[in-house]
Write an enzyme that holds these catalytic residues in place. Structure first.
Site, mmCIF file in Angstrom:
data_model
loop_
_atom_site.group_PDB
_atom_site.id
_atom_site.type_symbol
_atom_site.label_atom_id
_atom_site.label_comp_id
_atom_site.label_asym_id
_atom_site.label_seq_id
_atom_site.Cartn_x
_atom_site.Cartn_y
_atom_site.Cartn_z
ATOM 1 N N GLY A 1 41.992 39.626 43.136
ATOM 2 C CA GLY A 1 40.697 38.814 41.668
ATOM 3 C C GLY A 1 41.125 39.102 40.175
ATOM 4 O O GLY A 1 41.811 39.695 40.183
ATOM 5 N N CYS A 2 39.772 38.542 39.650
ATOM 6 C CA CYS A 2 39.866 38.248 37.901
ATOM 7 C C CYS A 2 39.470 39.236 37.886
ATOM 8 O O CYS A 2 39.742 39.693 36.709
ATOM 9 C CB CYS A 2 38.997 36.797 38.187
ATOM 10 S SG CYS A 2 37.795 37.798 38.363
ATOM 11 N N GLY A 3 38.685 40.584 38.294
ATOM 12 C CA GLY A 3 38.499 41.442 37.580
ATOM 13 C C GLY A 3 37.275 40.974 36.754
ATOM 14 O O GLY A 3 36.422 42.417 36.979
ATOM 15 N N SER B 1 32.934 35.404 37.663
ATOM 16 C CA SER B 1 33.879 34.500 37.963
ATOM 17 C C SER B 1 33.430 33.371 39.149
ATOM 18 O O SER B 1 33.941 32.609 39.039
ATOM 19 C CB SER B 1 34.559 35.497 39.296
ATOM 20 O OG SER B 1 35.160 36.622 39.312
#
Length: 280
Positions: A110-112, A118
């Site tokens: 995931g993008c964190g 997100s």
């Protein structure tokens, strides 16, 4: 939280029997959905906004984030303007295992960011396509036939999608096939870019339904017309309208339906009222 609507009714300008008529059809709903694990985004996808809890739990099981439903402590659905965030909290022992797994991965899953952030990143501000390329109804039929003839991988496998770009006269410039419809369109974009071909005067054809990502890609290319064999989603129609992209879908033989910006299809404007709305 109750599920969102699975579909909505829209008006299209259908070309049937050589004339344009107004029709109403149901199209599926589509929204950005984030699956967050322990406060960090695992995945963001476009999905039908129903049974989102089941989607999150099923993804956690299918991707072996958990071994069983008992390792999920809680599920909360948070709806924002950007989309829906399915927030999953794991039991402490499994949560620690998940964090360790993320750290060991070569690339992040995931993008964190948190799910809400997100979802906002998943939305794109699209350019407004200004070209006024004009295509005759017969050209759409011929272009679809050309694309079908050129689908060699599909004929061998029956398991891939195709995307093609045609010039203003309808001649097919490039066709690409892939297991993913988005990948096929990306390949077409790359081909045109590497050869310095301007997409604005031409149009795209697709073998798939039209989801919002395909509209985003067409607008980013600067291509003002996309035609597809299957139907669009509600969000795809909204995005096409906002980006001034002509969306023609359900192109089958001599018939098709226009959902947005009919001005690029010859004869379609004759079926519009003076205020630009579709006539009954």
């Amino acid at each position: 939280m109750p599920d969102g609507p699975e579909f909505t009714s829209v008006t299209s300008l259908a070309f049937r029997g050589g004339v344009f008529v107004r029709e109403t059809r149901s199209v599926p709903a589509e929204r950005a959905v984030a699956i967050s694990i322990g406060g960090s985004t695992h995945a963001v996808m476009m999905a039908t906004p129903s049974h989102v809890e089941e989607l999150g739990v099923g993804l956690a099981l299918n991707e072996a984030i958990v071994d069983g439903i008992g390792e999920i402590e809680a599920v909360e659905i948070v709806e924002t303007e950007a989309g829906i965030d399915c927030q999953i909290r794991l039991v402490p022992q499994r949560a620690a295992t998940y964090v360790a797994r993320r750290r060991q991965m070569t690339g992040p899953v995931g993008c964190g960011l948190c799910g809400v952030e997100s979802l906002e990143l998943a939305g794109r501000v699209l350019p407004v396509v200004r070209d006024r390329a004009m295509v005759a109804p017969a050209r759409l039929r011929e272009a679809m036939a050309d694309m079908a003839t050129g689908q060699h991988l599909s004929k061998k496998t029956r398991a891939v999608h195709a995307a093609a770009f045609h010039d203003a006269a309808g001649a097919m410039i490039v066709l690409r096939e892939d297991v993913g419809r988005h990948n096929a369109l990306d390949k077409v974009t790359g081909h045109l870019a590497r050869r310095g071909v301007d997409p604005a005067p031409g149009f795209l054809t697709m073998t798939s339904r039209v989801s919002v990502e395909l509209i985003q890609k067409a607008a980013s290319m600067g291509c003002g017309l996309i035609a597809a064999i299957s139907a669009p989603t509600e969000l795809a129609i909204d995005e096409a309208r906002a980006a001034n992209v002509t969306l023609a879908a359900i192109v089958r033989g001599d018939e098709f339906e226009i959902f947005t910006c009919p001005e690029r299809i010859e004869g379609a404007v004759d079926a519009l009222d003076t205020d630009g709305k579709l006539r009954a």
